[in-house]
Design a protein around this motif. Structure first.
Motif, short mmCIF file in Angstrom:
data_model
loop_
_atom_site.label_atom_id
_atom_site.label_comp_id
_atom_site.label_asym_id
_atom_site.label_seq_id
_atom_site.Cartn_x
_atom_site.Cartn_y
_atom_site.Cartn_z
N GLN A 109 49.21 82.90 88.55
CA GLN A 109 47.84 82.64 88.99
C GLN A 109 47.74 82.39 90.49
O GLN A 109 46.67 82.59 91.06
CB GLN A 109 47.29 81.39 88.26
N CYS A 110 48.82 81.92 91.10
CA CYS A 110 48.68 81.39 92.46
C CYS A 110 49.51 82.09 93.53
O CYS A 110 49.42 81.71 94.69
CB CYS A 110 49.04 79.90 92.49
N THR A 111 50.31 83.06 93.18
CA THR A 111 51.11 83.68 94.25
C THR A 111 50.80 85.17 94.39
O THR A 111 51.52 85.89 95.08
CB THR A 111 52.63 83.47 94.02
N ASN A 122 37.67 85.53 96.56
CA ASN A 122 37.74 86.36 95.36
C ASN A 122 38.76 85.90 94.33
O ASN A 122 39.28 86.72 93.56
CB ASN A 122 38.06 87.82 95.72
N LEU A 123 39.08 84.62 94.32
CA LEU A 123 39.95 84.12 93.25
C LEU A 123 39.16 84.18 91.95
O LEU A 123 37.98 83.84 91.90
CB LEU A 123 40.40 82.68 93.54
N TRP A 124 39.86 84.62 90.92
CA TRP A 124 39.22 84.74 89.61
C TRP A 124 39.04 83.38 88.93
O TRP A 124 39.60 82.38 89.38
CB TRP A 124 40.06 85.66 88.72
N GLY A 180 41.36 67.31 94.62
CA GLY A 180 41.57 68.11 95.83
C GLY A 180 41.99 69.53 95.50
O GLY A 180 41.49 70.50 96.08
N TRP A 181 42.91 69.66 94.54
CA TRP A 181 43.36 71.01 94.13
C TRP A 181 42.21 71.77 93.49
O TRP A 181 42.04 72.96 93.72
CB TRP A 181 44.55 70.89 93.17
N LYS A 182 41.42 71.05 92.67
CA LYS A 182 40.27 71.69 92.03
C LYS A 182 39.32 72.22 93.11
O LYS A 182 38.82 73.35 93.02
CB LYS A 182 39.57 70.66 91.12
N ASP A 183 39.09 71.41 94.15
CA ASP A 183 38.21 71.84 95.25
C ASP A 183 38.76 73.10 95.93
O ASP A 183 38.00 73.99 96.28
CB ASP A 183 38.10 70.73 96.31
N LYS A 184 40.08 73.15 96.14
CA LYS A 184 40.69 74.32 96.77
C LYS A 184 40.47 75.56 95.92
O LYS A 184 40.17 76.64 96.43
CB LYS A 184 42.20 74.12 96.98
N ILE A 185 40.64 75.38 94.60
CA ILE A 185 40.46 76.51 93.69
C ILE A 185 39.00 77.00 93.74
O ILE A 185 38.74 78.20 93.85
CB ILE A 185 40.89 76.12 92.26
N VAL A 186 38.07 76.05 93.70
CA VAL A 186 36.65 76.41 93.77
C VAL A 186 36.36 77.12 95.10
O VAL A 186 35.66 78.14 95.13
CB VAL A 186 35.76 75.15 93.60
C1 HEC Z 1 42.58 86.17 94.90
C2 HEC Z 1 43.57 85.75 95.87
C3 HEC Z 1 44.10 84.33 95.76
C4 HEC Z 1 44.68 83.72 94.68
C5 HEC Z 1 45.00 84.34 93.33
C6 HEC Z 1 44.99 82.36 95.08
N1 HEC Z 1 44.63 82.16 96.37
FE1 HEC Z 1 44.98 80.49 97.47
N2 HEC Z 1 44.15 81.38 99.07
C7 HEC Z 1 43.71 82.68 99.14
C8 HEC Z 1 43.33 83.00 100.50
C9 HEC Z 1 42.83 84.35 100.99
C10 HEC Z 1 43.59 81.84 101.26
C11 HEC Z 1 43.41 81.65 102.76
C12 HEC Z 1 44.76 82.00 103.38
C13 HEC Z 1 44.81 81.69 104.83
O1 HEC Z 1 43.99 80.92 105.32
O2 HEC Z 1 45.71 82.24 105.47
C14 HEC Z 1 44.11 80.84 100.34
C15 HEC Z 1 44.49 79.58 100.72
C16 HEC Z 1 45.08 78.66 99.89
C17 HEC Z 1 45.45 77.33 100.27
C18 HEC Z 1 45.31 76.71 101.65
C19 HEC Z 1 43.95 76.10 101.72
C20 HEC Z 1 43.70 75.38 103.00
O3 HEC Z 1 42.85 74.50 103.00
O4 HEC Z 1 44.37 75.68 104.00
C21 HEC Z 1 45.98 76.72 99.18
C22 HEC Z 1 46.52 75.31 99.09
C23 HEC Z 1 45.92 77.67 98.10
N3 HEC Z 1 45.37 78.84 98.57
C24 HEC Z 1 46.35 77.41 96.82
C25 HEC Z 1 46.23 78.30 95.77
C26 HEC Z 1 46.51 77.97 94.40
C27 HEC Z 1 46.98 76.61 93.91
C28 HEC Z 1 46.27 79.07 93.66
C29 HEC Z 1 46.39 79.23 92.17
C30 HEC Z 1 45.41 78.48 91.40
C31 HEC Z 1 45.84 80.12 94.59
N4 HEC Z 1 45.81 79.60 95.85
C32 HEC Z 1 45.53 81.43 94.22
C33 HEC Z 1 43.61 83.57 98.10
C34 HEC Z 1 44.09 83.34 96.83
#
Ligand code: HEC
Length: 126
Positions: free
Chosen positions: A52-54, A84-86, A71-77
């Motif tokens: 889901q996250c990489t 475009n995270l699903w 905080g993690w929930k907020d990041k996901i939202v």
């Molecule tokens: C659909 C693509 C996508 C997926 C899947 C995704 N992310 Fe991200 N995420 C991003 C993008 C794009 C960024 C911004 C990257 C950057 O700033 O270089 C980001 C940034 C982050 C950040 C940094 C936020 C910040 O405030 O700097 C964190 C933490 C993070 N993701 C955690 C997660 C986690 C946990 C998951 C799994 C639930 C996840 N990501 C899945 C696209 C995704």
């Protein structure tokens, strides 16, 4: 005299052997539990979190951060709104469990190790 020497030699060897065996295996304990591929903590939910996250970015964005569950929930939202995270759907609670367990601010790994061998000095010394 000869017997005494032999006895000392024997005693010395026993001490040496004991020292060798009592070396704590710190290195092993520290490295167990990290997935070499992603750097994430090994856990029954690891594969789920990796899936889901990489997909979009390195797991370093996770391992370098510490947030509470909220905080993690907020990041996901935020990622869902802007990146475009699903919808994680039924997996979301397990993903949050994992993130909270290993990457929350209380986690020991986020704390700086104690300073050792510091030569403190008296501020009033002149
Ligand atoms: C659909 C693509 C996508 C997926 C899947 C995704 N992310 Fe991200 N995420 C991003 C993008 C794009 C960024 C911004 C990257 C950057 O700033 O270089 C980001 C940034 C982050 C950040 C940094 C936020 C910040 O405030 O700097 C964190 C933490 C993070 N993701 C955690 C997660 C986690 C946990 C998951 C799994 C639930 C996840 N990501 C899945 C696209 C995704």
């Amino acid at each position: 005299m000869k017997n005494l020497l032999l006895f000392l030699l024997l005693a010395f060897s026993i001490v040496l052997i004991k020292c060798k065996n009592s070396q704590p295996q710190i290195q092993e304990e520290l490295s167990v539990g990290i997935d070499p591929d992603s750097g994430l903590q090994i856990d029954p939910n690891l594969m789920l979190v990796k899936g889901q996250c990489t997909a979009c970015h390195s797991a370093k964005l996770i391992t370098q951060n510490r947030f509470t569950r909220e905080g993690w929930k907020d990041k996901i939202v935020w990622m869902q709104k802007t990146q475009n995270l699903w919808d994680l759907g039924e997996f979301e609670p397990a993903v949050l469990d994992y993130l909270e367990k290993y990457y929350s601010p209380e986690e020991r790994a986020s704390r700086r190790a104690n300073l050792e061998n510091v030569e403190w000095y008296d501020l009033n010394e002149r």
